[in-house]
Motif scaffolding. Sequence first.
Motif, short mmCIF file in Angstrom:
data_model
loop_
_atom_site.label_atom_id
_atom_site.label_comp_id
_atom_site.label_asym_id
_atom_site.label_seq_id
_atom_site.Cartn_x
_atom_site.Cartn_y
_atom_site.Cartn_z
N GLU A 390 0.86 -1.18 0.00
CA GLU A 390 0.00 0.00 0.00
C GLU A 390 0.90 1.23 0.00
N LEU A 391 0.59 2.18 -0.87
CA LEU A 391 1.39 3.40 -0.98
C LEU A 391 0.51 4.62 -0.74
N VAL A 392 0.99 5.51 0.13
CA VAL A 392 0.38 6.82 0.32
C VAL A 392 1.39 7.86 -0.17
N LEU A 393 0.98 8.66 -1.14
CA LEU A 393 1.83 9.73 -1.65
C LEU A 393 1.36 11.06 -1.09
N LEU A 394 2.29 11.82 -0.52
CA LEU A 394 1.99 13.18 -0.06
C LEU A 394 2.32 14.17 -1.18
N ASP A 395 1.93 15.41 -0.98
CA ASP A 395 2.25 16.45 -1.95
C ASP A 395 3.76 16.66 -2.02
N ILE A 396 4.23 17.17 -3.13
CA ILE A 396 5.66 17.42 -3.32
C ILE A 396 6.14 18.49 -2.33
N TYR A 397 7.30 18.23 -1.70
CA TYR A 397 7.94 19.24 -0.86
C TYR A 397 8.83 20.08 -1.76
N PRO A 398 8.56 21.40 -1.87
CA PRO A 398 9.25 22.19 -2.90
C PRO A 398 10.68 22.57 -2.55
N ALA A 399 10.99 22.64 -1.24
CA ALA A 399 12.31 23.12 -0.80
C ALA A 399 12.59 24.47 -1.45
N ARG A 400 13.64 24.55 -2.26
CA ARG A 400 14.08 25.82 -2.84
C ARG A 400 13.37 26.16 -4.15
N GLU A 401 12.47 25.29 -4.63
CA GLU A 401 11.93 25.42 -5.98
C GLU A 401 10.54 26.05 -6.02
N LYS A 402 10.23 26.66 -7.15
CA LYS A 402 8.89 27.13 -7.46
C LYS A 402 8.14 26.01 -8.17
N PRO A 403 6.81 25.99 -8.08
CA PRO A 403 6.04 24.93 -8.76
C PRO A 403 6.29 24.91 -10.26
N ILE A 404 6.19 23.70 -10.84
CA ILE A 404 6.29 23.50 -12.28
C ILE A 404 4.94 23.02 -12.78
N THR A 405 4.41 23.69 -13.77
CA THR A 405 3.08 23.34 -14.29
C THR A 405 3.03 21.86 -14.69
N GLY A 406 2.01 21.18 -14.18
CA GLY A 406 1.80 19.78 -14.54
C GLY A 406 2.59 18.78 -13.72
N VAL A 407 3.47 19.26 -12.84
CA VAL A 407 4.30 18.35 -12.03
C VAL A 407 3.71 18.28 -10.63
N THR A 408 3.07 17.17 -10.31
CA THR A 408 2.52 16.91 -8.99
C THR A 408 2.83 15.46 -8.62
N SER A 409 2.51 15.09 -7.40
CA SER A 409 2.72 13.71 -6.97
C SER A 409 1.90 12.73 -7.80
N GLU A 410 0.86 13.23 -8.43
CA GLU A 410 -0.03 12.36 -9.20
C GLU A 410 0.68 11.71 -10.39
N ILE A 411 1.73 12.35 -10.92
CA ILE A 411 2.42 11.76 -12.07
C ILE A 411 3.18 10.50 -11.64
#
Length: 469
Positions: A390-411
Amino acid sequence: MRLEDYKYIYFLGIGGIGMSAIARWFHAKGFPVWGYDKTSTPLTKALEQEGIVVHYEDNLVHLPAEVLENKQETLVVLTPAIPAEHQEWAYLKENGYTIRKRSEVLGIITASAFTVAVAGTHGKTTTSSIVAHLLHQAGISCSAFLGGISVNLNSNLLIGTAAGERETIVVEADEYDRSFLTLHPDIAIVTSADPDHLDIYGDKEELIRTFQKFISQIKPGGCLILNENTDSRLTDQIQEGVQVIRYSLEAGDGVVQGLHIEGRWFNFDVQTPFGNIASLKLGLPGFHNVENTLAAVMVAQAMRVPATAIQEGVVTFKGVRRRFDFVFEGNGKVYVDDYAHHPKEIDAFMSSLRALYPDKKLKVIFQPHLYTRTRDFADEFAESLSKADELVLLDIYPAREKPITGVTSEIILNKVTSPVKTLLSKEELLGNLGKNREFDVLATVGAGDIDTLIEPIRNFLEKDAYGLE
């Protein structure tokens, strides 16, 4: 630049694991030390308890009077994570203060020392911690700057005690931002050189070129301990006279023999160019940690540590926090936490966890770290994480980065083949555990702020074990 020219040390980003180790070193050497960080953490609280003044607001009013009044005698140490618009940084730059990156300061500290540098895209924190422990336990006075909290030391810093002789320093050589190019080691370990930090390097070829440059900086007459599974081109620029020793579990100049598991203990012998050692007993689980120990053992052998002292050092090594860290056991459940954040690291962790618990139902909670890493390695992440029941994926931790369009944990989630998989926020996690207790082994994995969930999960499991709500 000479450290003797400075009396006051100010840190921008003091709470980072590498920055805090250097802050502790200056404090231990008697320098007045202050620092800024964005948020209060257990690490910054520990620095405050040790007597270092830390503040959490970017405001010039917090700059110490000593720093404001003694510009020429103040050294400012900077982490790359500080944003360009930071007010304090802007003021210090505009007023001509000496500002150096953490890596530059580490290079200055180690310049006159006998330096053991541990590099690699994975494994360097554990390996450098084992090296430091083996030398320290054997009575060799050394200092160590570590990228994690050693359980034995309860710190990321070890300070040597010998005076009047050349200092020995063990240091984690970080490839991020090419930081390790400030180092010129006597002995270097390279545990791995897999593609990572492609936001910095662009592609694998540039990463390889940078590792080649690091290896070329090993001092003449020095030694390179190189994982057999790394790119064969890494030694193309090595200096003449540097000894190269290749190692891995099964192939190379240094190898492991007779490896077997008893409970959580990994038992094995090593065969190396420096001599063979039998009956090593490692309490930090993981085939990858056995390989890391092999590299550390060869450093100790090169520094003439007796075999019996190495055996004692290995069996007493307690590990590094958040590296195969057993958090809870009870009511038929085991909870393990690990810092793995690259597909190769996750694969090694999951394989070792499966070896320890071959017939148990495994639930993994993973927090991806960085948008670019998620984008670049989505397929590889999915393959390694699919070892979970069983896998639970959390949202991406951005650290030093700004969001990238279309890049989420869902991919990642869409590519995972585990029979049960879900995407949750951190706030939803405990509710998920309450509804779904059908697991034997639970693991939290990731390098972001997933560590803030460790205590709540432990508390939940403890209450669950006693039937409490």
